[in-house]
Design an enzyme around this catalytic site. Structure first.
Site, PDB file in Angstrom:
ATOM      1  N   LYS A  33     -41.462 -58.033  48.360  1.00 18.59           N
ATOM      2  CA  LYS A  33     -40.380 -57.878  47.388  1.00 18.59           C
ATOM      3  C   LYS A  33     -39.186 -57.188  48.032  1.00 18.59           C
ATOM      4  O   LYS A  33     -39.353 -56.242  48.797  1.00 18.59           O
ATOM      5  CB  LYS A  33     -40.879 -57.042  46.208  1.00 18.59           C
ATOM      6  N   THR A  88     -34.804 -49.278  37.295  1.00 18.14           N
ATOM      7  CA  THR A  88     -35.733 -50.076  38.109  1.00 18.14           C
ATOM      8  C   THR A  88     -37.128 -49.451  38.217  1.00 18.14           C
ATOM      9  O   THR A  88     -37.989 -50.017  38.880  1.00 18.14           O
ATOM     10  CB  THR A  88     -35.171 -50.279  39.529  1.00 18.14           C
ATOM     11  N   GLY A 124     -40.674 -49.153  37.648  1.00 17.62           N
ATOM     12  CA  GLY A 124     -41.644 -50.082  37.056  1.00 17.62           C
ATOM     13  C   GLY A 124     -41.459 -51.547  37.440  1.00 17.62           C
ATOM     14  O   GLY A 124     -42.237 -52.399  37.033  1.00 17.62           O
ATOM     15  N   THR A 125     -40.430 -51.842  38.253  1.00 17.91           N
ATOM     16  CA  THR A 125     -40.192 -53.253  38.620  1.00 17.91           C
ATOM     17  C   THR A 125     -41.398 -53.904  39.287  1.00 17.91           C
ATOM     18  O   THR A 125     -41.739 -55.048  38.988  1.00 17.91           O
ATOM     19  CB  THR A 125     -38.992 -53.414  39.598  1.00 17.91           C
ATOM     20  N   GLY A 126     -42.034 -53.157  40.199  1.00 19.30           N
ATOM     21  CA  GLY A 126     -43.158 -53.726  40.949  1.00 19.30           C
ATOM     22  C   GLY A 126     -44.329 -54.052  40.032  1.00 19.30           C
ATOM     23  O   GLY A 126     -45.010 -55.082  40.204  1.00 19.30           O
ATOM     24  N   CYS A 127     -44.567 -53.195  39.035  1.00 21.86           N
ATOM     25  CA  CYS A 127     -45.667 -53.409  38.086  1.00 21.86           C
ATOM     26  C   CYS A 127     -45.400 -54.652  37.248  1.00 21.86           C
ATOM     27  O   CYS A 127     -46.275 -55.504  37.078  1.00 21.86           O
ATOM     28  CB  CYS A 127     -45.826 -52.190  37.174  1.00 21.86           C
TER      29      CYS A 127
END
Ligand SMILES: Nc1ncnc2c1ncn2[C@@H]1O[C@H](COP(=O)(O)OP(=O)(O)O)[C@@H](O)[C@H]1O
Ligand SMILES: Cc1ncc(COP(=O)(O)O)c(N)n1
Length: 428
Positions: free
Chosen positions: A166, A194, A196-199
């Site tokens: 990512k 941003t 929490g974007t990865g979750c």
């Protein structure tokens, strides 16, 4: 279809299990939440965490594995090596999306060691961010080319089924390596929170896989979903908003209905309002809490002795009023509606008598650079009128602008409040 989620709890409600549950639900599948650890965190800081005993994690997965049709599993924060081992055993045979969470975006460790994360890589679709990809591949990543090399190394040396690196920490372009091929998913920076974007990204990936899309298509869809959850994030949460699409559509629906009702009410004032309608027509705009603006297509015009809306209430049907409203909302977000009328001294005097807060702007005070840029006049005008009164204005007028016709803007916290103000102003 059910999606199994193995993750940690973020007490700030931004990342982790709560973001995952919302993502899976918002995308129309059933979340099966399995907790690995409790973290003590808020959007600015992780104070610590407590991992559950591996047996507790194992029992949670066992309780649901046999009784739901599980389309995919998303694995986030693991916390410890023992939990990683238990999750590996209990999720054997499922399509696994592994978000190799190592550190929070605030820089706190969320797993005991990189080796614990590696336990789950074999056969999984792995979604590291740039620092995580560096830790897994041992390579330095400074460019999209280097993202590609690292993705290949993680797949080939650690046995991942696919690797998505990512780009949130680099150029917002994501890279996929799958079955010997490399794919690029270009992105642009979106303004918003941003955390929490990865979750959200890995949960969305799991959902789209469960729905049966091919991997490259799932990455594209997950990326667009994350972009929306950043764009429509809320200041209160200081994190992404996985419910953005549902909320946005609900707000659109409500705003359209609210404005349609108000326009109907306004038409009742037909004859009284007719003399106040300017040459360019009147428009009536209403913003949703996400600052999307509805108005009357083609405006409201004089029609014989009365008035009439030319077209229906539509999204983005007025550029001028949209810009005025959005500027006003930067100062006073509670203001949601605005309507323009022809300027007259009596109207402004009447407003003052009614106790409305009146302000104005004067294009002769407009700085040269704003004038030359053309588009910025409305924004500058609203800002100067707001600053002039120092409190929330109910009515702003100017004596020549927008086709040079003098105009009055009437604001309100709802479309009906504007109608009530117009009613009071136009009554004799
Ligand atoms: N400000 C942003 N604008 C647009 N996309 C972003 C932004 N930040 C992150 N992304 C995207 O969100 C997804 C998650 O990426 P990233 O933030 O790198 O993950 P993590 O949360 O694990 O650090 C990726 O698709 C990335 O491109
Ligand atoms: C429980 C939990 N899981 C994952 C993250 C990573 O999210 P981010 O990288 O946005 O901090 C987190 N902070 N907390």
């Amino acid at each position: 279809m059910a999606v199994l989620i193995v993750a940690g709890l973020d007490t700030g409600g931004g990342a982790g299990l709560k973001a995952d549950i919302e993502t899976v639900s918002a995308l129309g599948e059933h979340p099966l939440p399995v907790l690995t650890s409790v973290t003590y965190q808020n959007p600015s800081e992780v104070r610590g965490y407590h991992t559950l005993p591996p047996e507790v994690v194992r029992e949670q997965i066992r309780a649901v594995r046999g009784s739901f049709k599980i389309g995919a599993v998303k694995i986030g924060m693991l916390g410890s090596r023992e939990i990683a081992e238990a999750v590996k055993q209990e999720t054997e045979g499922l399509t696994r999306v592994l978000d190799p969470v190592m550190e929070s975006s605030t820089g706190a460790k969320l797993v005991d060691s990189v080796e614990s994360v590696k336990v789950l890589i074999l056969g999984s679709i792995v979604t590291p961010n740039v620092p995580e990809a560096e830790a897994l591949s041992g390579l330095k990543i400074r460019s999209i080319e280097e993202m590609k090399e690292a993705a290949k190394v993680i797949a080939e040396e650690l046995g991942a089924e696919a690797v998505v690196i990512k780009g949130g920490h680099l150029s917002y372009t994501d890279v996929l390596y799958w079955k010997g091929k490399l794919y690029e998913f270009p992105g642009e920076r979106v303004e918003g929170f941003t955390h929490g974007t990865g979750c959200v990204f890995s949960s969305a990936l799991a959902v789209f896989l469960a729905k049966g899309f091919e991997l490259p298509e799932t990455v594209e869809r997950a990326k667009r979903f994350v972009e929306g959850s950043i764009r429509f994030s809320k200041a209160e949460a200081r994190a992404v908003n996985p419910l953005w699409e549902l909320e946005r559509d609900a707000h659109r629906w409500r705003a359209k209905g609210e404005l349609e009702e108000a326009v109907k009410e306004l038409m009742e004032l037909g004859e009284k309002l007719n003399p106040h309608v300017p040459e360019v027509g009147t428009n009536f705009a209403l913003a949703t809490p996400f600052s999307e603006v509805f108005a009357v297509k083609g405006r409201i015009v004089r029609y014989g002795g009365t008035i009439k809306p030319v077209g229906p209430v539509e999204f983005n049907a007025s550029d001028h009023l949209r810009r005025a409203l959005l500027k006003m909302r930067e100062f006073y977000p509670e203001v949601r509606a605005v309507l323009n009328l022809r300027y007259s001294e009596e109207l402004v005097e009447k407003a003052k008598k009614l106790g409305l807060v009146v302000s104005f702007y004067d294009r002769r005070e407009e700085p040269e650079d704003v004038k030359r840029a053309e588009k910025g006049t409305m924004e500058w005008g609203i800002e100067s009128a707001v600053k002039r009164v120092g409190k929330r204005p109910d009515l702003i007028y100017h004596l020549g602008d927008w086709g040079k016709e003098p105009m009055v803007l009437i604001f309100g916290r709802s479309a009906m409040e504007v109608v009530e103000r117009v009613r009071a102003l136009s009554s004799r």
